[in-house]
Design an enzyme around this catalytic site. Sequence first.
Site, PDB file in Angstrom:
ATOM      1  N   ASP A 119       0.868  -1.183   0.000  1.00 38.83           N
ATOM      2  CA  ASP A 119       0.000   0.000   0.000  1.00 38.83           C
ATOM      3  C   ASP A 119       0.900   1.227   0.000  1.00 38.83           C
ATOM      4  OD1 ASP A 119      -2.224   1.607   0.069  1.00 38.83           O
ATOM      5  OD2 ASP A 119      -2.587   1.359   2.220  1.00 38.83           O
ATOM      6  N   CYS A 120       1.734   1.299  -1.022  1.00 37.27           N
ATOM      7  CA  CYS A 120       2.842   2.255  -1.057  1.00 37.27           C
ATOM      8  C   CYS A 120       2.365   3.628  -1.510  1.00 37.27           C
ATOM      9  CB  CYS A 120       3.949   1.721  -1.963  1.00 37.27           C
ATOM     10  SG  CYS A 120       5.570   2.380  -1.554  1.00 37.27           S
TER      11      CYS A 120
END
Length: 261
Positions: free
Chosen positions: A179-180
């Site tokens: 979930d960058c």
Amino acid sequence: MPMPAIIQAMTEGLFGEENHTGLSGSKVICYPDRVLKIQPVSQEVTDEVALMKWLDGRLPVPRVLADAEDSGFHYLLMSHMPGAMFCDHALLENPEKLLDCIVEAFTALWQVDVTDCPVSRRLDDRLRLARQRVEAGLCDTENVEPGTYGPDGFASPMELLRWLETHRPSEDTFLTHGDCCLPNLFADENGFRGFIDLGRGGIGDRWQDIALIYRSLRHNYDGSYGYAAKAACPAEKLFDRLGIAKDEEKLRYYILLDELF
């Protein structure tokens, strides 16, 4: 809600303030030197704790101080991450430094030996979880990229899922954050400091992270989150800085896959 005894004992007497940055849906309470994350019990939460413990000493991530379950909720107490989020306004207004920090963060991820990593986020795993979410009716169709659904997009999350299942790209596996987005990475005046929110992390295609940081850059510069930076968006410079060619198909694939989570 009452907290588990171990969590209550380790936060008693401390002033805590709820943090609303990000879109995780978790309740996050920040204390002076620690952070409490409260969310429904799930496999993702279990994986996050396992991955954080495994990464201790391998990557700059919060240290697990305690975790407990009570009444269907998981309580994760962890050390505070120093620095400011990558979406901090001062960093957005210095896009070259921001790109430097992103390159540092990705280099750190890609250098980790994943031989005994306890969590897999390969496409088989991601698509299986996506199917579970679609079949349970858990996919948001409102807060999505323009064109994902509707006349020029997919008719439903199930149609999108079927497209993803039949258009799988080859995988370039590394350690991934999963979930960058800019709020999940931290920096200070010296550069990159660390990662938070690792519930979707594990072994996977590094384009998962590249696609989401690319999307996050664009939206953090276009005012989607309430602040429109005066500096020019550096998203298109990202690929040269990472030393890789831009792959439009993989960017689209992983942004679409994220719509189901």
